[in-house]
Design a protein around this motif. Structure first.
Motif, PDB file in Angstrom:
ATOM      1  N   ALA A 469       1.507   4.041   3.752  1.00 42.51           N
ATOM      2  CA  ALA A 469       1.540   3.297   5.018  1.00 42.51           C
ATOM      3  C   ALA A 469       0.228   3.455   5.778  1.00 42.51           C
ATOM      4  CB  ALA A 469       2.720   3.784   5.864  1.00 42.51           C
ATOM      5  N   ILE A 470      -0.356   4.671   5.763  1.00 40.05           N
ATOM      6  CA  ILE A 470      -1.640   4.893   6.447  1.00 40.05           C
ATOM      7  C   ILE A 470      -2.751   4.061   5.800  1.00 40.05           C
ATOM      8  CG2 ILE A 470      -3.398   6.640   6.923  1.00 40.05           C
ATOM      9  CD1 ILE A 470      -1.155   8.692   7.172  1.00 40.05           C
ATOM     10  N   LYS A 471      -2.794   4.045   4.470  1.00 41.74           N
ATOM     11  CA  LYS A 471      -3.802   3.244   3.775  1.00 41.74           C
ATOM     12  C   LYS A 471      -3.630   1.770   4.092  1.00 41.74           C
ATOM     13  CE  LYS A 471      -4.325   6.477  -0.104  1.00 41.74           C
ATOM     14  NZ  LYS A 471      -4.112   6.668  -1.576  1.00 41.74           N
ATOM     15  N   HIS A 472      -2.371   1.334   4.230  1.00 42.97           N
ATOM     16  CA  HIS A 472      -2.109  -0.082   4.479  1.00 42.97           C
ATOM     17  C   HIS A 472      -2.642  -0.512   5.851  1.00 42.97           C
ATOM     18  CE1 HIS A 472       0.031  -3.925   4.262  1.00 42.97           C
ATOM     19  NE2 HIS A 472       0.449  -3.681   5.511  1.00 42.97           N
ATOM     20  N   ILE A 473      -2.375   0.309   6.907  1.00 42.30           N
ATOM     21  CA  ILE A 473      -2.825  -0.121   8.240  1.00 42.30           C
ATOM     22  C   ILE A 473      -4.338   0.011   8.397  1.00 42.30           C
ATOM     23  CG2 ILE A 473      -0.613   0.495   9.297  1.00 42.30           C
ATOM     24  CD1 ILE A 473      -2.058   2.917  10.528  1.00 42.30           C
ATOM     25  N   ARG A 474      -4.983   0.823   7.557  1.00 43.39           N
ATOM     26  CA  ARG A 474      -6.441   0.862   7.602  1.00 43.39           C
ATOM     27  C   ARG A 474      -7.030  -0.447   7.080  1.00 43.39           C
ATOM     28  NH1 ARG A 474      -7.336   7.123   5.489  1.00 43.39           N
ATOM     29  NH2 ARG A 474      -6.804   8.115   7.493  1.00 43.39           N
ATOM     30  N   ARG A 475      -6.307  -1.090   6.155  1.00 44.77           N
ATOM     31  CA  ARG A 475      -6.754  -2.402   5.655  1.00 44.77           C
ATOM     32  C   ARG A 475      -6.290  -3.534   6.562  1.00 44.77           C
ATOM     33  NH1 ARG A 475      -4.862  -0.013   0.829  1.00 44.77           N
ATOM     34  NH2 ARG A 475      -2.986  -1.328   0.933  1.00 44.77           N
ATOM     35  N   HIS A 476      -5.151  -3.335   7.257  1.00 43.47           N
ATOM     36  CA  HIS A 476      -4.594  -4.351   8.148  1.00 43.47           C
ATOM     37  C   HIS A 476      -4.432  -3.724   9.527  1.00 43.47           C
ATOM     38  CE1 HIS A 476      -3.292  -5.221   3.999  1.00 43.47           C
ATOM     39  NE2 HIS A 476      -3.476  -6.501   4.327  1.00 43.47           N
ATOM     40  N   SER A 477      -5.485  -3.748  10.321  1.00 44.38           N
ATOM     41  CA  SER A 477      -5.556  -2.994  11.572  1.00 44.38           C
ATOM     42  C   SER A 477      -4.572  -3.480  12.631  1.00 44.38           C
ATOM     43  CB  SER A 477      -6.980  -3.049  12.137  1.00 44.38           C
ATOM     44  OG  SER A 477      -7.376  -4.395  12.344  1.00 44.38           O
ATOM     45  N   LEU A 478      -4.045  -4.711  12.491  1.00 48.45           N
ATOM     46  CA  LEU A 478      -3.131  -5.245  13.506  1.00 48.45           C
ATOM     47  C   LEU A 478      -1.703  -4.738  13.308  1.00 48.45           C
ATOM     48  CD1 LEU A 478      -4.377  -8.932  13.781  1.00 48.45           C
ATOM     49  CD2 LEU A 478      -4.950  -6.984  15.242  1.00 48.45           C
ATOM     50  N   SER A 583      -8.798   9.389  11.998  1.00 44.41           N
ATOM     51  CA  SER A 583      -8.703  10.523  11.055  1.00 44.41           C
ATOM     52  C   SER A 583      -7.250  10.908  10.761  1.00 44.41           C
ATOM     53  CB  SER A 583      -9.459  11.723  11.608  1.00 44.41           C
ATOM     54  OG  SER A 583      -8.907  12.135  12.850  1.00 44.41           O
ATOM     55  N   ASP A 584      -6.312  10.034  11.123  1.00 38.66           N
ATOM     56  CA  ASP A 584      -4.901  10.344  10.873  1.00 38.66           C
ATOM     57  C   ASP A 584      -4.634  10.547   9.392  1.00 38.66           C
ATOM     58  OD1 ASP A 584      -3.303   8.325  13.484  1.00 38.66           O
ATOM     59  OD2 ASP A 584      -4.025  10.393  13.450  1.00 38.66           O
ATOM     60  N   THR A 585      -3.813  11.567   9.084  1.00 38.67           N
ATOM     61  CA  THR A 585      -3.338  11.798   7.720  1.00 38.67           C
ATOM     62  C   THR A 585      -1.815  11.903   7.774  1.00 38.67           C
ATOM     63  OG1 THR A 585      -3.435  14.200   7.922  1.00 38.67           O
ATOM     64  CG2 THR A 585      -5.440  13.087   7.163  1.00 38.67           C
ATOM     65  N   SER A 586      -1.217  11.909   6.596  1.00 33.29           N
ATOM     66  CA  SER A 586       0.243  12.022   6.558  1.00 33.29           C
ATOM     67  C   SER A 586       0.689  13.341   7.202  1.00 33.29           C
ATOM     68  CB  SER A 586       0.735  11.927   5.114  1.00 33.29           C
ATOM     69  OG  SER A 586       0.121  12.925   4.315  1.00 33.29           O
ATOM     70  N   GLU A 587      -0.059  14.415   6.940  1.00 30.17           N
ATOM     71  CA  GLU A 587       0.312  15.700   7.512  1.00 30.17           C
ATOM     72  C   GLU A 587       0.142  15.717   9.034  1.00 30.17           C
ATOM     73  OE1 GLU A 587       1.679  18.224   6.168  1.00 30.17           O
ATOM     74  OE2 GLU A 587       1.569  17.641   4.049  1.00 30.17           O
ATOM     75  N   SER A 588      -0.944  15.112   9.553  1.00 28.36           N
ATOM     76  CA  SER A 588      -1.189  15.148  10.997  1.00 28.36           C
ATOM     77  C   SER A 588      -0.156  14.317  11.756  1.00 28.36           C
ATOM     78  CB  SER A 588      -2.603  14.651  11.301  1.00 28.36           C
ATOM     79  OG  SER A 588      -2.739  13.279  10.991  1.00 28.36           O
TER      80      SER A 588
END
Length: 873
Positions: A469-478, A583-588
Motif C-alpha cells: 500500500a505504501i509503494k502504491h501511494i508513492r506512485r499515486h500521490s492522490l 519516509s513512512d515505512t510499514s513499521e513506522s
C-alpha cells in the motif's frame, strides 16, 4: 673604722641582691626547662596517639606532673554544630556533667556556667569565692557542680577563634594556683589547639568513612538482592516458556512428564515428585508420573480414599505440610482413617501438594516432598509452585487434547484406508492422494500467513500488504489509506475469570464483528493476543477512517454471550493516516497507530485517537494546566466535598471519604481523579494530599457539629509518602498535628502501588500503625495481589475496586467478589464495597455478606463552602 664597716655592708648588700637575681633567673630557666619538656612530651604524645581520648589522657598525665590537676576536664567547641562537648573529665567529687545533669542538654548546661563564660570572654578566668559570687550577682553565670576553693579556666585558642577550655580546680584550701601555674597553662593551651583540631578532624573523617562504608554496604546488599530476584524471575520466565513449548512438542507422555519435572527442578529442589490425575468419572486416581530418590515403585491406579492427595483435592487449595502437620491430621482422623495401608509418610519431612485445574475444574494434583531435614520448603516455594502449576495444568490440557485429536485422526485414517482399499481403480486412488497433497500444501501456505485461532491474516501477511500500500501511494500521490490499531479492553480480566477457552471464543467473536465493519478490499489481521489491525485501502480522506472507527467501537461495545452469561467489553483504537511523511515505512505507520491507541487508552478507553505529529501543542497545554494547579493550591482555590459511606441495610452514615474538586475557569469542574492525574504528571501528588489533609483538619469541627461524633474519616492517600523516610516523617508529623481524634482516621493506599513496592509499604505501615491511625487498601482486586501478602500488613480495612461492583450481573464476578470477601473475613479485615450505583447491586452485596459501602446509590456528595481568606499550610 666606721667607713670600712659601711663599705663592707654595702658590698654584702650588693652580693645578696645579686644572689637573689641569680636565684630568680635560675628558677625562671628551671620553669622554662620544665615547660619545654612538658611541651616536648605533649608533642610526642600528639604524634603517636590515634584518638582524641588517648591524647587527652596523656595531656592530663603531663599537666598533673607540673601542677596539681586531680580535678581537671577539657571542654571543646564543635565547629560544625556550635555545641560544647566534654571529651575528658576527671573530678574527685563530681561525676561527668552528662550524668550530673541527665535531664538537661550538656551544651546548654556548660554554656550557662563558668566554662561558657570563658568561651564567651575568650579570657583566662581565676575564680575564687569572691569572684564566683560577683559573677552570680551579675547574672553572668548559673551555679553548676559542687562548690570548690578555686576554679581556673584557660581558653584554647586557634588562629582566629576559641575552640575550647582547659579547666582545673581545687577543693582544698592548701592547693592554690598562682600566676606561674596559670601562665604555664596559658602557654600549653596555646600549643595544643592545633593538635586538638587535627584529632577532631581525623575523628570526623573516620566517622564519615564509617558512615560511607555502611551506606555502600547497604547499597551492595540491596543490589545483590535485586540481582538475585532478577535472576530468579528470569529462571521462572524461562521455565514457563519451556512448559509452553512442551505442550506443543511431539513427545510421548513419559518424556513429557519427565521434562516437566526437569523444569521444576530448575526452580527449587525436587528429588521426590509425582503427578496424580482424576479419571473421566472422577472416582479414581491415576499416577502418570512418579519419581523417588529411593527408587520406589510408581503407585498403581486406585479409587478415591482419604490419602494426602485426596486431602488436597477435597480442600481445593495448595498446602505445605510438615511431619507434625501430617501426624496431627492422621490423629484427628482426616487422613488414612479408611485406608491406613496407604500411609507411607513416616519418613517424610515436608510435603507440598498443589491442585491442578483444567477449565476451572480440579483435575488432579502436583506433589513434591522431602525426607531430609536439611531440605526445607518455605511459603514462597509454595506460592512459586502454585503459580507454575497453572501453566503445567494448561500444558497437560493441551497434551491431552492433542492425544485425543491424534486418536481421532488415527480412527479417521483407519476409515480412510478401509474405503481406499474398497476403491476399484488404482488411478483414482493416486489422483486422490495427489489432490490431498495439494490441499496440504495450500493449507501450509495458508497457516504460515494466518492466525490459527481466528483464521485472520497474521502480522507477517499484514506487513506485506501494508508495504504494498505504501509503494502504491508513492506512485499515486492522490490516493490515501489508513491503519486502525485495535486493542480490546479488559481482556486479561476475562481470561482470569472465565478461563482461556472462553477467552478464545471472545477473540473469535471479535474477529467476526470486525469483518462486518470493513469492505472487501480492506484487510483485517490479528497481531497477537487481543490486538487487531485494519488496513483501510483507497479511502477519500480521514473522515472515512473515523466513520469505520466509530462503527467498530459500536459493534464491539455490544454484549458478548460467554459461559452462559453476558460480558461487556470495549476497545481502544489508534488511527494513523498515510502521507504524513515521505519516509513512512510499514513499521513506522504501525508504530504511529500503536501510539495513538495508547493515547486512546489514556483518554478513558472505549474510544479512538488519531495520531498527530503536533502532539507537542497538547504537552504545552498540559504544562499550563499543571502550573495553574500549582497556583490554585497556593491560592487555596480547591474545595472540599465528602462522599458518605453508609450501612447497606439502614443507610446510616458511618464514615465520610473527603474529595477535592476545582472550578477551573475554562475546563469547568475537575474532580479528584482528574486532579490526581494532573498532580502525577507535575510531581505534586504529596502536595495535593497535604492540601486535602489540611482541609479535612479545618472542616472536621463543622462536620462533627452537623453529623455527630460517631462517623469515621476514610482518606485515600498516595504511596509516594512511603517511598522516602523524609516524606514518611512529614506524613507522620502532619497526622500528629490533626485537631481531632486520630483513631477516627483511616488512611487508604492503592493496591497497585502496594504491589509495585511491597517492602516499602510493609515497613512504613508498621511505623504508621504506632500512631493509632487505622490503615487500609483501596481499589483492592485491581492489581491481583496475593491474599497471603495481607498477612504481613497491620491493616484493618479493604475497599473493593469499583469495577467488581459494576459487573455483579456476571456470575463469575460474583464468585470472585465472594472469594475476596471470605478471604478478608478470614484475616479479620473489614471490607467496604465501592461504586454502588443501583439498588440491585446493593442487594447482591448484602447477600454476599457486605454491610457497608459507598456510591451514587447511597447518598449525594456533600460540598463544603470554603473561606476565601484561609491559607493552606
Amino acid at each position: 673604722m666606721f667607713r670600712e664597716e659601711t663599705s663592707q655592708s654595702k658590698k654584702t648588700l650588693r652580693l645578696n641582691k645579686r644572689i637573689t637575681r641569680l636565684k630568680a633567673l635560675a628558677l625562671k630557666y628551671k620553669r622554662a626547662e620544665i615547660t619545654q619538656n612538658a611541651l616536648l612530651e605533649i608533642s610526642n604524645s600528639a604524634s603517636s596517639v590515634t584518638t582524641p581520648a588517648e591524647f587527652y589522657s596523656s595531656l592530663h598525665r603531663t599537666i598533673n606532673r607540673l601542677i596539681p590537676a586531680d580535678n581537671f576536664f577539657i571542654a571543646t567547641l564543635n565547629a560544625n554544630t556550635g555545641r560544647i562537648e566534654v571529651p575528658f573529665f576527671q573530678d574527685e567529687k563530681d561525676v561527668h556533667p552528662q550524668e550530673f545533669y541527665p535531664d538537661e542538654d550538656l551544651s546548654d548546661t556548660l554554656f550557662s556556667g563558668l566554662t561558657g563564660y570563658v568561651l564567651k570572654t575568650e579570657q583566662t578566668l581565676i575564680c575564687d569565692d569572691e569572684t564566683y559570687h560577683r559573677l552570680l550577682q551579675a547574672n553572668a553565670i548559673t551555679p553548676r557542680g559542687s562548690h570548690c576553693h578555686q576554679w581556673v579556666g584557660t581558653p584554647i585558642k586557634s588562629v582566629d577563634s576559641t575552640i575550647g577550655v582547659l579547666v582545673f580546680q581545687s577543693y582544698d584550701s592548701d592547693t592554690v594556683y598562682d600566676e606561674i601555674e596559670i601562665e604555664l597553662m596559658n602557654f600549653i593551651s596555646h600549643h595544643i589547639s592545633g593538635v586538638i583540631q587535627r584529632l577532631q578532624n581525623q575523628e570526623q573523617l573516620e566517622q564519615a568513612i564509617n558512615t560511607r562504608t555502611k551506606e555502600l554496604s547497604i547499597a551492595y546488599n540491596k543490589l545483590k538482592q535485586e540481582v538475585y530476584e532478577r535472576r530468579r524471575a528470569e529462571r521462572l520466565q524461562k521455565s514457563l516458556f519451556e512448559i509452553a513449548d512442551l505442550a506443543n512438542s511431539n513427545i510421548d507422555n513419559q518424556e513429557f512428564y519427565s521434562e516437566i519435572h526437569r523444569v521444576i527442578s530448575h526452580l527449587l529442589p525436587v528429588n521426590n515428585c509425582f503427578i496424580s490425575l482424576l479419571n473421566e468419572t472422577r472416582d479414581a486416581l491415576t499416577f502418570p508420573y512418579f519419581v523417588s530418590q529411593y527408587d520406589l515403585p510408581s503407585p498403581k491406579p486406585r479409587a478415591l480414599s482419604d490419602g494426602l492427595t485426596e486431602y488436597i483435592l477435597l480442600n481445593n487449595k495448595p498446602k505445605l505440610l510438615n511431619r507434625c502437620d501430617i501426624k496431627r491430621l492422621i490423629e484427628s482422623g482426616d487422613l488414612y482413617y479408611e485406608a491406613p495401608e496407604l500411609n507411607d509418610t513416616q519418613e517424610i519431612n515436608q510435603w507440598i501438594g498443589v491442585p491442578l485445574f483444567i477449565h476451572g475444574q480440579i483435575c488432579g494434583a502436583l506433589t513434591i516432598y522431602s525426607y531430609s531435614h536439611i531440605q526445607n520448603y518455605q511459603e514462597k516455594d509454595l506460592e512459586l509452585l502454585t503459580f507454575v502449576s497453572q501453566h503445567i495444568a494448561t500444558a497437560i490440557e493441551k497434551k491431552q487434547s492433542e492425544e485425543s485429536l491424534k486418536l481421532s485422526n488415527e480412527l479417521l485414517e483407519e476409515k480412510v484406508n478401509e474405503r481406499t482399499k474398497a476403491l476399484a481403480s488404482v488411478n483414482q486412488d493416486l489422483e486422490k492422494e495427489i489432490n490431498q497433497r495439494k490441499r496440504i500444501e495450500r493449507q501450509l501456505v495458508h497457516d504460515a500467513k494466518h492466525d490459527n485461532l481466528t483464521g485472520l491474516p497474521n502480522r507477517s501477511m499484514f506487513m506485506e500488504r501494508l508495504t504494498q500500500a505504501i509503494k502504491h501511494i508513492r506512485r499515486h500521490s492522490l490516493e490515501r489509506f489508513a491503519v486502525l490499531f485495535i486493542d480490546m479492553d479488559r481482556f486479561k480480566l476475562l481470561n482470569d475469570t472465565l478461563g482461556h477457552l472462553e477467552g478464545d471464543r471472545f477473540l473469535i467473536e471479535t474477529a467476526k464483528r470486525l469483518k462486518q465493519c470493513i469492505r472487501n478490499n480492506d484487510m483485517l489481521a490479528r497481531l497477537g493476543g487481543d490486538e487487531f489491525v485494519i488496513l483501510l485501502d483507497s479511502i477519500s480522506g480521514q473522515q472515512d477512517a473515523e466513520d469505520i472507527a466509530e462503527r467498530v467501537l459500536a459493534e464491539l461495545s455490544k454484549p458478548y454471550q460467554l459461559a452462559n452469561q453476558q460480558f461487556k467489553s470495549s476497545a481502544s483504537i489508534g488511527l494513523a493516516m498515510s502521507g504524513q511523511s515521505r519516509s513512512d515505512t510499514s513499521e513506522s505507520i504501525l508504530r504511529d497507530a500503536d501510539t495513538a491507541m495508547y493515547q486512546a487508552k489514556s483518554q478513558g478507553k472505549g474510544c479512538y485517537a488519531i495520531f498527530n505529529h503536533g502532539v507537542n501543542q497538547q504537552q504545552v497545554k498540559n504544562l499550563k494546566l499543571e502550573n495553574e494547579l500549582k497556583n490554585a493550591l497556593i491560592k487555596n482555590e480547591l474545595q472540599l466535598s465528602y462522599l458518605p459511606i453508609m450501612a447497606l441495610d439502614s443507610e446510616q452514615i458511618i464514615a465520610f471519604e473527603p474529595r477535592l474538586f476545582w472550578h477551573h475557569p475554562s475546563l469547568g469542574k475537575l474532580k479528584q481523579a482528574q486532579l490526581n492525574n494532573i498532580a502525577e504528571h507535575c510531581h505534586m501528588v504529596i502536595e495535593l494530599d497535604n492540601y486535602l489533609l489540611e482541609q479535612v483538619n479545618q472542616s472536621f469541627h463543622s462536620m462533627q457539629q452537623q453529623y455527630g461524633n460517631q462517623f469515621q474519616l476514610q482518606v485515600p492517600i498516595s504511596s509516594q509518602h512511603l517511598n522516602h523516610k523524609h516524606a514518611l516523617r512529614a506524613l507522620k508529623n502532619r497526622i500528629k498535628q490533626c485537631r481531632f481524634n486520630i483513631s477516627k482516621l483511616t488512611l487508604f493506599f492503592n493496591e497497585k502501588q502496594f504491589v509495585q513496592n511491597t517492602d516499602n509499604h510493609i515497613s512504613a505501615f508498621d511505623s504508621l500503625n504506632k500512631l493509632d491511625v487505622k490503615l487500609g487498601i483501596e481499589a483492592y482486586g485491581s492489581a491481583y495481589s496475593a491474599i497471603s501478602s495481607l498477612i504481613f500488613l497491620p491493616i484493618q480495612t479493604l475497599k473493593l475496586d469499583p469495577s467488581y461492583v459494576a459487573h455483579l450481573e456476571s456470575k463469575q464476578h460474583v464468585k470472585l467478589v465472594k472469594a475476596y470477601f471470605k478471604a478478608a473475613q478470614a484475616l479479620g479485615l473489614e471490607v467496604f464495597a465501592a461504586g454502588i450505583s443501583d439498588s440491585k447491586q446493593c442487594e447482591t452485596l448484602q447477600e454476599i455478606g457486605f454491610t457497608n459501602g459507598q456510591g451514587s446509590a447511597l447518598g449525594n456528595v456533600i460540598e463544603l463552602e470554603q473561606e476565601k481568606d484561609r491559607v493552606c499550610a
